[in-house]
Design an enzyme around this catalytic site. Structure first.
Site, PDB file in Angstrom:
ATOM      1  N   ASP A 185      -2.393   2.788  -0.583  1.00  0.00           N
ATOM      2  CA  ASP A 185      -1.389   2.680  -1.805  1.00  0.00           C
ATOM      3  C   ASP A 185      -2.428   2.380  -3.063  1.00  0.00           C
ATOM      4  O   ASP A 185      -2.239   1.295  -3.697  1.00  0.00           O
ATOM      5  CB  ASP A 185      -0.384   1.550  -1.652  1.00  0.00           C
ATOM      6  CG  ASP A 185       0.559   1.559  -2.968  1.00  0.00           C
ATOM      7  OD1 ASP A 185       0.373   2.635  -3.726  1.00  0.00           O
ATOM      8  OD2 ASP A 185       1.301   0.647  -3.058  1.00  0.00           O
ATOM      9  N   HIS A 235      -6.012  -0.716 -11.584  1.00  0.00           N
ATOM     10  CA  HIS A 235      -5.501  -1.065 -12.979  1.00  0.00           C
ATOM     11  C   HIS A 235      -6.939  -1.759 -13.445  1.00  0.00           C
ATOM     12  O   HIS A 235      -7.678  -2.339 -12.704  1.00  0.00           O
ATOM     13  CB  HIS A 235      -4.547  -2.022 -13.183  1.00  0.00           C
ATOM     14  CG  HIS A 235      -3.212  -1.219 -12.576  1.00  0.00           C
ATOM     15  ND1 HIS A 235      -2.427  -0.367 -13.501  1.00  0.00           N
ATOM     16  CD2 HIS A 235      -2.543  -1.501 -11.547  1.00  0.00           C
ATOM     17  CE1 HIS A 235      -1.402  -0.160 -12.808  1.00  0.00           C
ATOM     18  NE2 HIS A 235      -1.324  -0.633 -11.586  1.00  0.00           N
TER      19      HIS A 235
END
Length: 434
Positions: free
Chosen positions: A290, A294
């Site tokens: 996953d 960011h």
């Protein structure tokens, strides 16, 4: 190429001959045949990892990650196949969006797959004619990209996917079971208190019940609780666990702060240990990252404003190998091989990947398990430049090969990436099916 005296995951010492894109021979005392010979005595040779759950952020968010940077990070970590999720901008919900993303994937140095997405606006009759890896992750609660859907649409997606022979992967959280009282808090643990463990278990059970009613096969993404894993296993569905749910818990949030916010969130230490046990004993089918990068600036916000997600594609295999090396754990090198390569290839029907056997793709990773390296975000190749595993020990590849071509080599002075174009593992690079 002839790789001499390599130790395989099961402990056998073998020579491995590579010709073209595939493994040609595996045996003892193979004779050199006017080819490059690599001496691998004392080192382990593993099949490259298939990471079936990454978010490479293109199109839409190239400041977070690109296919070039993300695939280089994958190669440096021993991942030779990545599967990108649909919550980009635009989301991958129709043929045009798939084709556009496949254009970006041409920058990948490792092989790849693309998952299709499900929203109220998806166009299944067009999307399902593309060479999808799978359908999903289908979001049963909103996450990054706001792609959460209702039960009726989920069942419609199951029916369409089953008719087309496509597996559905599910992000299982029940938003009605979130703890609204936690919203009064502003500490880093509030996110875990809000998106409860019960919300996952309830959603997994409902998804499995729907799949069984419709004679469909689903795969539960990033299961974070023993309860969710057991429900899926008892229903005959498959599961994946992320490295952060395997190795981190809510007790780490004091150090991680909002950099530890992800969906589903970190769980209590007791649940983490339960997840680890199920990874070791075979209940869990695979590890997937996953990988959801960011920037530091984006993550450095309040708990209710920071975006969810952590990077992981470059550190997952090194972390697992370090765990297998540790005599105090029950994780073995064979189990790491199955979790990262053999099982993903089998579950998602990619027969050319996953094992070191004659005729299979020569996706290979050579590691020296006698030494570990301290993980530092500054040394990684993802564009976001940080990791939740800062200070952990890992065993990184000496080199990574994709279909017979060395794409990454670790040098004492610098890491070297070689020119290589990854391919769609569905073998048609986005071609429309007739």
């Amino acid at each position: 190429m002839l790789i001499r005296n390599a130790t395989l995951a099961d402990g056998r010492q073998r020579d491995v001959r590579v010709r073209g894109e595939t493994v040609a021979e595996v045996g003892r005392d193979l004779s050199p045949d006017d080819e490059r010979t690599v001496e691998a005595t004392g080192k382990r040779l593993l099949p490259g990892m298939m990471d079936v759950h990454v978010h490479f952020r293109q199109p839409g968010y190239p400041h977070k990650e690109t296919w070039k940077s993300g695939s280089r990070a994958a190669a440096a970590g021993g991942v030779t196949t990545v599967v990108d999720q649909p919550n980009t901008d635009p989301p991958t919900i129709d043929g045009e969006a798939f084709d556009r993303k496949a254009g970006f994937a041409a920058d990948s140095v490792v092989d790849w797959g693309i998952n299709g997405g499900v929203t109220a606006d998806w166009i299944p009759n067009v999307l399902l004619r593309r060479r999808l890896f799978a359908l999903g992750e289908v979001f049963l609660a909103d996450s990054t990209g706001d792609m959460g859907i209702e039960t009726d649409l989920f069942e419609d997606a199951l029916e369409a996917a089953t008719e087309n022979g496509v597996t559905v992967t599910v992000h299982a959280e029940d938003a009605d079971s979130f703890n609204e009282d936690a919203r009064a808090r502003d500490d880093a643990d509030a996110w875990s208190a809000y998106r409860t463990a019960e919300a996952e278990a309830i959603a997994v059970e409902r998804a499995c019940e729907a799949a069984k009613r419709m004679d469909a096969r689903i795969h539960i993404a990033h299961t974070s609780t023993p309860e969710g894993i057991d429900i899926a296993a008892e229903a005959g569905m498959t599961t994946e666990v992320t490295p952060h749910h395997l190795l981190l818990s809510r007790r780490d949030l004091g150090d991680l702060g909002t950099f530890g916010r992800m969906n589903p969130p970190l769980r209590r230490e007791k649940r983490r240990r339960g997840v680890y046990e199920r990874v070791v004993d075979g209940t869990v089918d695979m590890i997937a990252t996953d990988h959801a990068p960011h920037t530091r600036e984006e993550k450095d916000a309040g708990i209710w404003d920071a975006p969810s997600g952590v990077p992981g594609v470059e550190t997952v295999l090194p972390l697992l190998l370090a765990e297998a090396r540790d005599p105090d754990t029950d994780l073995t090198y064979e189990r790491v091989r199955d979790l990262t390569a053999a099982n993903p290839a089998a579950v998602f029907d990619v027969p050319q990947k996953g094992t070191i056997e004659p005729g299979k793709d020569a996706d290979l990773v050579l590691v020296d398990t006698s030494e570990t390296t301290e993980i530092s975000g500054e040394d990684l190749h993802t564009d976001c430049g940080w990791t939740p595993f800062e200070g952990f020990e890992g065993i990184f590849p000496e080199w990574t090969m994709v279909r017979g071509t060395t794409v990454y080599e670790r040098d004492s002075n610098e890491d070297v990436f070689y020119g290589h174009r990854g391919e769609n593992v569905r073998d048609a690079d986005g071609e429309v099916l007739q």
